[in-house]
Structure formats: structure tokens, C-alpha cells
Write an enzyme that holds these catalytic residues in place. Structure first.
Site, PDB file in Angstrom:
ATOM      1  N   TYR A 119       0.855  -1.193   0.000  1.00  0.00           N
ATOM      2  CA  TYR A 119       0.000   0.000   0.000  1.00  0.00           C
ATOM      3  C   TYR A 119       0.887   1.238   0.000  1.00  0.00           C
ATOM      4  CZ  TYR A 119      -3.274   3.581   1.519  1.00  0.00           C
ATOM      5  OH  TYR A 119      -4.023   4.726   1.594  1.00  0.00           O
ATOM      6  N   GLU A 207      -3.504   7.571  -4.177  1.00  0.00           N
ATOM      7  CA  GLU A 207      -3.475   6.287  -3.479  1.00  0.00           C
ATOM      8  C   GLU A 207      -3.221   5.157  -4.463  1.00  0.00           C
ATOM      9  OE1 GLU A 207      -7.158   4.409  -1.890  1.00  0.00           O
ATOM     10  OE2 GLU A 207      -6.127   4.501   0.043  1.00  0.00           O
TER      11      GLU A 207
END
Ligand code: GDP
Ligand code: MN
Length: 398
Positions: A119, A207
Site C-alpha cells: 500500500y 493512493e
């Protein structure tokens, strides 16, 4: 402003970041050609909506156990089949709410072999006033859950704008992801390019979930979500061109044409207020007296009659609105301008719900007189507290 995943990957590609090859399509008939162009042997068919959680999402009306909004296949026939199933369907994910979102675009990508899912996100950290990185080995899943259950698995740092991105930032990312050698070097290059893309395009959020280590050991951005700072869009016509208005609230689009700070909410009381602070206080006090606001609306400091009229029309056009509260403290804004705007709007579109008006400040007597002599059925109020109680009572009585 938000954009679709395939558009976000286009932006990242401009900055030399590693993304898969892909083709965006709008019609099922385009699926076969897209699959041919990519060549296989693995394809990923990805629903393009402005919401995450697509992989685990479900299509409305789909049979139980049917797969979600991101599907991987080794068959060209399935690419075509998935495309016809997804396009036009309504995808419900944890982020769309129950209503879901209609899928009007697909991104067909060459499938990547995944060795590990990480992530990585970037955002403007208001506490430090700097661009911050958030990195975790726990990719591909809900990062809020990771933050809750295993916060030690999330590494964050921010970049001092005076120095900009430095090699040690790249090393911090590599370390957080447990990478060494050539992969650590790649992480460093990725970090630097991401920072350049983020600042050059005035992003407010980026993101990548998941950032993956591919089967042959390279980093790749497998998903991408970007939000841009709306106040900086004037210097990015290329980004503005990516806007997909079907993904936005129609009332917010209308409001943006008049430069109104407007956010649609779920309640029943439409609010027209000047100044963000007063608008927030108005929402709070409506809730305090037991109702919910239908919107946040700051008409701004020196709004014209035309702008006030537009704002009032947007509020009355919302079928959720069961009552309207106009709460103006005239400083730069003059109460008579507000009064004239409200009346012009009511004359144009009518008024079928109770209206409470609280005016205070510059030209207040003139403003009150304009409303009194208009013959409109307005409930006057003396202060914020009084106004909130009156509109809540009027809505509850209706
Ligand atoms: P999201 O569910 O909306 O966040 O959509 P993503 O783009 O993150 O895709 C969801 C999941 O699909 C990813 O976490 C991956 O596990 C899987 N996926 C996406 N692209 C590929 C790919 O190229 N190859 C493989 N094997 N899986 C993929
Ligand atoms: Mn994702």
C-alpha cells in the site's frame, strides 16, 4: 476533483511511473478489439467508477456468488462476456453506499503476476503543512482496517518542501516495504517520480492500492486513485478535461458554475449562509435541534443578486428539502442583496416549503423591508438560535 483509475494511470505514465498497458472502452463491442490489442495471455477487466472496493463489490441483480467489479481472466471470450455484464450495470461497493454506481466505462488491462501487494498513498498533511507518504506492506486490503488492527504496519513521513524529495525518502519507502538491492533502488525512483507527479499536478491525494511486486521482481502501480486540489485546477486544463460529470452530484456541478461553495448532504433543511464558519455553525445548530441539513452552502463574501438567486434555485430544486433556512450576517455581503436574490428566485421557481430568514448586519432594515413588502410567506427570525428552532419546528410540523 476526482478522476477514473485509467485516467490516473495515464497521469502516472506521463511521469514515467510503472503501470500496466490498458485500453479504456465505453461499449461492449469494443472489448474484443481491446483484448486483441493487449494480446493477453491474461487480461483484467476493471469497472471505472469514482469509488474503491470494486474488486469485492457486487453488481445489482447479479446471481449470488457472481464476481465483482474487477475480474481477471485468461480467456478473450470472457473479456467480452465480462464487458457486456459490467457495462451499464450498477456496482455496489463499500464506498458507493447502497445505491451503487452505474458503470459506464471499463479499463481492460494486461494482467500482471503478483508476488506481493503493498500500500502507498500520498496526501497533503494539514498538521505539518507538507506532503506526506503513507506506506504499508499490507496492500490490496482496507487500509483503515490495517490502521485499526495493526497500526505498527503503517509507516508515514512527510517531505519538507524546502528540500523537496530526497534519497532518504526513497530509502524509507524501501525499508517500510522490506525491499533491498535493485528493488530498493526501484522504490527510490518510484518515490521520487510520485512526488514530482503529486506536486506538478497539484494533487491533494494519490493512493496506490495495491502497489505490487510483479512475478519478475519489479514494482508496478496496479490501482491508482487521484484527487486534485480544486483551487489549482485553473492551471491544469489537461486535468479539467478528464472530469466526468456523470460521477458528480448535479447540484454541485450547477453550484460550481456560480462559484458557490456547495456540498450536498442527506438531510431535509436547505441552508443558505454566508461565510464557511457561520455555515458550519448553522449545520451544527440544526442538528442540535433535532433535524439534519440538506446541504452546506457558503454564498461567499460579496455575492451578487444573480449568485444568490442561483443558490436559492439549487436548494429549492432538491426534492429532499422540506424547509429552507437563510442565515446571513451582512458584513461585506449586504442584506438587501440577499433579500432581492431570494425574492427573484422565489418568483422564478416558486416556494413550496417553509422559509425562515434571519438577517443581521449591513443594510439589515432595508433587507427586512424588501422581504416584508414582497408578500412572501417568510418566517422572520431574530438570531441564529431562534432561526434554527423555527425552521426545525416548521419542517417537523409539515
Ligand atoms: P479496487 O478493489 O477498487 O481497489 O480495485 P483494484 O484495482 O485494487 O483491484 C482489486 C484487486 O484485483 C487487486 O487487489 C488485485 O488483487 C486484483 N488485480 C487487479 N489487477 C490485477 C492484475 O493485473 N493481476 C492480478 N493477478 N490481479 C489483479
Ligand atoms: Mn485498489
Amino acid at each position: 476533483m476526482n478522476i477514473h483509475e485509467y485516467q490516473a494511470k495515464g497521469v502516472l505514465r506521463e511521469f514515467g511511473l510503472p503501470v500496466s498497458r490498458g485500453v479504456a472502452i465505453f461499449k461492449p463491442e469494443e472489448a474484443a478489439a481491446a483484448a486483441d490489442e493487449l494480446g493477453g495471455p491474461v487480461w483484467v477487466v476493471k469497472s471505472q467508477i469514482h469509488a474503491g472496493g470494486r474488486g469485492k463489490g457486487t453488481f445489482k441483480g447479479a446471481p449470488a456468488g457472481a464476481k465483482g467489479g474487477v475480474r481477471v481472466t485468461k480467456s478473450k471470450d470472457e473479456v467480452v462476456q465480462f464487458a457486456s455484464e459490467m457495462l451499464g450495470g450498477t456496482l455496489v461497493t463499500v464506498q458507493t453506499g447502497e445505491a451503487g454506481k452505474q458503470v459506464n466505462r471499463l479499463y481492460i488491462e494486461e494482467g500482471a503476476a503478483i508476488a506481493a501487494e503493498f500500500y502507498l498513498s500520498m496526501l497533503v498533511d494539514r498538521a505539518t503543512g507538507q506532503v506526506a507518504f503513507v506506506v504499508s506492506t499490507e496492500g490490496g486490503m482496507d487500509i483503515e482496517q490495517v490502521a485499526h488492527d495493526t497500526p505498527e504496519k503503517i509507516v508515514t513521513f512527510s517531505v519538507d518542501p524546502a528540500t523537496g524529495i530526497m534519497p532518504h525518502h526513497g530509502r524509507a519507502v524501501a525499508k517500510a516495504l522490506g525491499l533491498s538491492g535493485a528493488q530498493a533502488k526501484e522504490a527510490g525512483e518510484l518515490t521520487e517520480k510520485l512526488y514530482r507527479a503529486f506536486t506538478a499536478k497539484d494533487m491533494s491525494m494519490l493512493e496506490i492500492n495495491p502497489l505490487v511486486l510483479t512475478g519478475d521482481g519489479h514494482l508496478k502501480c496496479l490501482d491508482a486513485k487521484i484527487s486534485f486540489d480544486s483551487n489549482a485546477l485553473y492551471r491544469h486544463p489537461d486535468i479539467v478535461a478528464l472530469r466526468d460529470e456523470t460521477e458528480e452530484d448535479a447540484k454541485e456541478i450547477e453550484a460550481s458554475k456560480y462559484d458557490l461553495a456547495y456540498i450536498a448532504l442527506d438531510g431535509t433543511i436547505g441552508c443558505m449562509v454566508n461565510g464557511a464558519g457561520l455555515a458550519m455553525a448553522t449545520l451544527d445548530i440544526i442538528k442540535l435541534y433535532g433535524e439534519e441539513p440538506a446541504n452546506f452552502l457558503d454564498v461567499g463574501g460579496g455575492a451578487s443578486e444573480e449568485k444568490v438567486t442561483a443558490a436559492f434555485k439549487i436548494i429549492t430544486a432538491d426534492p429532499q428539502v422540506k424547509g429552507i433556512l437563510v442565515n446571513i450576517f451582512g458584513g461585506i455581503m449586504k442584506c438587501d442583496v440577499i433579500a432581492r436574490g431570494v425574492i427573484a428566485a422565489v418568483k422564478a421557481v416558486g416556494l413550496e416549503v417553509p422559509l425562515v430568514v434571519r438577517l443581521e448586519g449591513t443594510n439589515v432594515e432595508e433587507g427586512k423591508e424588501i422581504i416584508r413588502s414582497s408578500g412572501l410567506n417568510v418566517i422572520p427570525a431574530d438570531d441564529l438560535d431562534d432561526a434554527a428552532q423555527k425552521i426545525v419546528a416548521a419542517v417537523k410540523g409539515a
